[in-house]
Structures are given as structure tokens and as C-alpha cells.
Design a protein around this motif. Structure first.
Motif, short mmCIF file in Angstrom:
data_model
loop_
_atom_site.label_atom_id
_atom_site.label_comp_id
_atom_site.label_asym_id
_atom_site.label_seq_id
_atom_site.Cartn_x
_atom_site.Cartn_y
_atom_site.Cartn_z
N PRO A 133 2.49 -4.44 15.67
CA PRO A 133 3.93 -4.17 15.69
C PRO A 133 4.43 -3.71 14.32
O PRO A 133 3.76 -3.93 13.31
CB PRO A 133 4.56 -5.52 16.06
N ASN A 134 5.62 -3.11 14.30
CA ASN A 134 6.23 -2.74 13.03
C ASN A 134 6.33 -3.94 12.13
O ASN A 134 6.68 -5.03 12.57
CB ASN A 134 7.65 -2.19 13.27
N GLY A 135 5.98 -3.74 10.86
CA GLY A 135 6.04 -4.84 9.89
C GLY A 135 4.80 -5.72 9.89
O GLY A 135 4.74 -6.70 9.14
N ALA A 136 3.79 -5.39 10.70
CA ALA A 136 2.58 -6.22 10.78
C ALA A 136 1.76 -6.16 9.49
O ALA A 136 0.98 -7.07 9.22
CB ALA A 136 1.72 -5.77 11.96
N GLY A 137 1.91 -5.07 8.72
CA GLY A 137 1.16 -4.95 7.47
C GLY A 137 0.16 -3.80 7.46
O GLY A 137 -0.68 -3.71 6.56
N LYS A 138 0.28 -2.87 8.40
CA LYS A 138 -0.69 -1.77 8.51
C LYS A 138 -0.64 -0.84 7.30
O LYS A 138 -1.67 -0.54 6.69
CB LYS A 138 -0.44 -0.98 9.82
N THR A 139 0.57 -0.40 6.95
CA THR A 139 0.70 0.50 5.80
C THR A 139 0.32 -0.24 4.52
O THR A 139 -0.33 0.32 3.62
CB THR A 139 2.13 1.06 5.71
N THR A 140 0.68 -1.50 4.44
CA THR A 140 0.31 -2.31 3.27
C THR A 140 -1.21 -2.40 3.13
O THR A 140 -1.76 -2.28 2.03
CB THR A 140 0.93 -3.72 3.37
N ILE A 149 3.75 -11.39 -1.89
CA ILE A 149 4.80 -10.86 -2.77
C ILE A 149 5.93 -11.87 -2.77
O ILE A 149 6.53 -12.12 -1.71
CB ILE A 149 5.31 -9.48 -2.29
N ILE A 167 2.26 -11.17 2.90
CA ILE A 167 2.33 -9.90 3.64
C ILE A 167 1.03 -9.67 4.41
O ILE A 167 1.05 -9.24 5.56
CB ILE A 167 2.57 -8.72 2.67
N1 LIG Z 1 6.61 -3.77 -1.79
C1 LIG Z 1 7.01 -4.67 -0.88
N2 LIG Z 1 7.76 -5.71 -1.24
C2 LIG Z 1 8.16 -6.65 -0.32
N3 LIG Z 1 7.82 -6.59 0.96
C3 LIG Z 1 7.08 -5.57 1.38
C4 LIG Z 1 6.63 -4.55 0.50
N4 LIG Z 1 5.90 -3.66 1.21
C5 LIG Z 1 5.90 -4.10 2.48
N5 LIG Z 1 6.61 -5.23 2.59
C6 LIG Z 1 6.79 -6.03 3.81
O1 LIG Z 1 5.49 -6.22 4.33
C7 LIG Z 1 5.51 -6.23 5.73
C8 LIG Z 1 4.51 -5.22 6.24
O2 LIG Z 1 5.01 -3.91 6.03
P1 LIG Z 1 4.19 -2.63 6.42
O3 LIG Z 1 2.84 -2.73 5.83
O4 LIG Z 1 5.01 -1.43 6.06
O5 LIG Z 1 4.09 -2.78 8.01
P2 LIG Z 1 3.62 -1.73 9.12
O6 LIG Z 1 3.07 -0.52 8.46
O7 LIG Z 1 2.62 -2.49 9.94
O8 LIG Z 1 4.86 -1.41 9.94
C9 LIG Z 1 6.93 -5.96 6.15
O9 LIG Z 1 7.52 -7.21 6.44
C10 LIG Z 1 7.54 -5.33 4.92
O10 LIG Z 1 8.91 -5.57 4.87
#
Ligand SMILES: Nc1ncnc2c1ncn2[C@@H]1O[C@H](COP(=O)(O)OP(=O)(O)O)[C@@H](O)[C@H]1O
Ligand SMILES: [Mg+2]
Length: 264
Positions: free
Chosen positions: A52-59, A28, A33
Motif C-alpha cells: 500500500p501507499n506509504g509501505a516503504g517501497k520508494t524508501t 527517522i 520506516i
Molecule cells: N525523508 C523522510 N522523512 C520522514 N518520513 C519519510 C521520509 N521518506 C519517507 N517517509 C515516510 O516513510 C513511509 C514510506 O514512504 P515511501 O517509501 O514513499 O512509501 P511507498 O513508496 O511505499 O508509497 C511513509 O510513511 C513516508 O511518509
């Protein structure tokens, strides 16, 4: 004569996995990501995702479920490439998910929430005025599902008034109402009181044991994962560091320095 080879094993290719990601990437703007994530979730397995938080799990879950489109790679459900398909098409193909934050209707009763989830899945109009009748199949099914997650005595309770642990069980009953074959659970224990963790763990186990679901779940609590999953995938800064048994992952020095050394 004993053999370590199970009956029927060792002939032909391994069965098609329920879920596979191949070289999945998301960029992005200038930010990478997720980068080149590949793994399989065999049918009927429960696989954990930590990092860890921000690793990309939810993504990763957003890419698998179709909320986001990857900039590279593929998602396969039961061998079929669904990368170009919509969220609804993937749901119809058997993919269900819960979200990191609660997605139920707080003002409605527990039973109404499950009835609505099945109505949406069946493609019917959502009807709040369609009150349950005793013989109504949708209501009967809702009550069965709520019984199976241990909420059979909470049917008339307002969903928003349930404790966190029961809200999560309700979300799982709503998920089951859509008849999924693969389910994605994003931090199901988040906000749940420690006393409610064992009960919710049992409900997640039953997804696999009683409903035959293949499960991919993000969960920070290793002690929860240890009792549930066959394998754990470790994400770190958008990379897949390891995917192995929980014991092997915890013993992996790369994983220890990247993840387990950090506070949860
Ligand atoms: N739509 C988006 N636009 C820009 N950055 C994003 C977006 N969605 C997630 N991120 C970034 O992607 C990284 C992974 O986020 P996320 O998947 O929420 O991590 P996790 O679930 O592992 O804590 C983070 O650095 C977050 O800030
Ligand atoms: Mg997350």
C-alpha cells in the motif's frame, strides 16, 4: 532416464545474487520506516515490489541506490557490500534506477536526452552544444537504444511533448545508456494510458531478455506484474510480509488481508 536436475545444478553453493539486502532498516526520528528487510534478487530475475501507499517501497529503493543511508543492515551488489558507497559509486558498479516522477529534460529532444545520459555515465562534461554528427558514436548508440525501446521514429521530438508511455520508454533508454546490470523501476506504469501498458511492459521485459538486466520494480498493477516477474515482495508498514511467486503471494491470507483487500 529423465532427471529434474538441470545440468550443472546441485553442485557447489548457489551463485552470488545480483542484489541482496540484509536486515535493512531505516528509522527517522521516532518513526520506523523500514524494519529488518532481507531478500535476494538472483542475477537475471525480475522481481516485483508491491504494498500500500506509504509501505516503504520508494524508501527501499532510496536505500538500495544510496539516496538514503540505512540505520541498520546492508546492501550487496554482486556480493560486494555497497552500504557505505555513494549513489555515483553504486551507479558505476552497475546499479541504475528510474524515479517515481519523471526525471528527463523536457525541453530537449528525445535523442539529446539519451546522449546526455550516456555522457554523464562516461564521466564527460555535459554538453548541450555538442550537436550530434552522423558518425558520432554517442548519437549512434542513442539511436540504437531508442530503436530498441520503440522510439526510433521520435528522435527529434521534444521529450516534454511525449505521451506518458513514451516518456517512460525514453527513461528506460536513458537508463540503458548507463549500461546497468541491476535496474530499479519505481512505478513505471504510473500515469501511463491503459492502451500503452502492453508496449511498455514489453520494453521492461526486454531489459531482462535483451539486455541481461536484473530488475527490481515497484508496480501496483498485479496484472502487469503477473506477466513480468518471477517473484513478488510484499511490503506493509515497513515490514516484508512475503516474497514468493505472484500466485503464492496472491493466495497468502496475510497478504490478502494486509494489501489485496485495499483499493489500489
Ligand atoms: N525523508 C523522510 N522523512 C520522514 N518520513 C519519510 C521520509 N521518506 C519517507 N517517509 C515516510 O516513510 C513511509 C514510506 O514512504 P515511501 O517509501 O514513499 O512509501 P511507498 O513508496 O511505499 O508509497 C511513509 O510513511 C513516508 O511518509
Ligand atoms: Mg513510492
Amino acid at each position: 532416464m529423465t532427471s529434474t536436475t538441470p545440468a550443472g545444478a546441485g553442485v557447489g553453493p548457489s551463485p552470488t545474487p545480483a542484489l541482496e539486502v540484509r536486515g535493512l532498516s531505516l528509522r527517522i526520528g521516532g518513526a520506523q520506516i523500514l524494519e529488518d528487510i532481507s531478500f535476494v534478487v538472483p542475477t537475471g530475475q525480475v522481481v516485483g515490489v508491491i504494498g500500500p501507499n506509504g509501505a516503504g517501497k520508494t524508501t527501499l529503493f532510496n536505500l538500495v541506490s544510496g539516496v538514503l543511508a540505512p540505520t541498520g543492515g546492508q546492501v550487496l551488489l554482486d556480493g560486494a557490500d555497497v552500504t557505505g558507497r555513494t549513489i555515483t559509486q553504486r551507479a558505476n558498479a552497475g546499479l541504475g534506477r528510474t524515479f517515481q516522477t519523471s526525471s528527463l529534460f523536457p525541453g530537449l529532444s528525445v535523442e539529446e536526452n539519451v546522449r546526455l545520459a550516456s555522457q554523464v555515465h562516461e564521466g564527460g562534461a555535459i554538453s548541450l552544444v555538442r550537436f550530434p554528427r552522423p558518425g558520432d558514436p554517442a548519437s549512434r548508440r542513442a539511436r540504437d537504444l531508442l530503436g530498441s525501446v520503440g522510439l526510433g521514429d521520435r528522435l527529434r521530438h521534444r521529450a516534454g511533448d511525449l505521451p506518458h508511455g513514451d516518456k517512460r520508454k525514453l527513461e528506460i533508454a536513458m537508463l540503458l545508456a548507463t549500461d546497468p546490470s541491476v535496474v530499479l523501476l519505481d512505478e513505471p506504469m504510473a500515469g501511463v494510458a491503459s492502451g500503452d501498458v502492453p508496449g511498455l511492459t514489453d520494453v521492461i521485459r526486454s531489459l531482462h531478455r535483451d539486455h541481461g538486466c536484473t530488475v527490481l520494480m515497484v508496480e501496483h498493477h498485479m496484472e502487469v506484474l503477473l506477466g513480468l516477474v518471477e517473484r513478488v515482495a510484499v511490503l506493509h508498514f515497513g515490514h516484508l510480509l512475503a516474497i514468493d511467486t505472484p500466485e503464492a503471494v496472491m493466495a497468502d491470507p496475510t497478504v490478502q488481508s494486509a494489501y489485496l483487500g485495499e483499493p489500489a
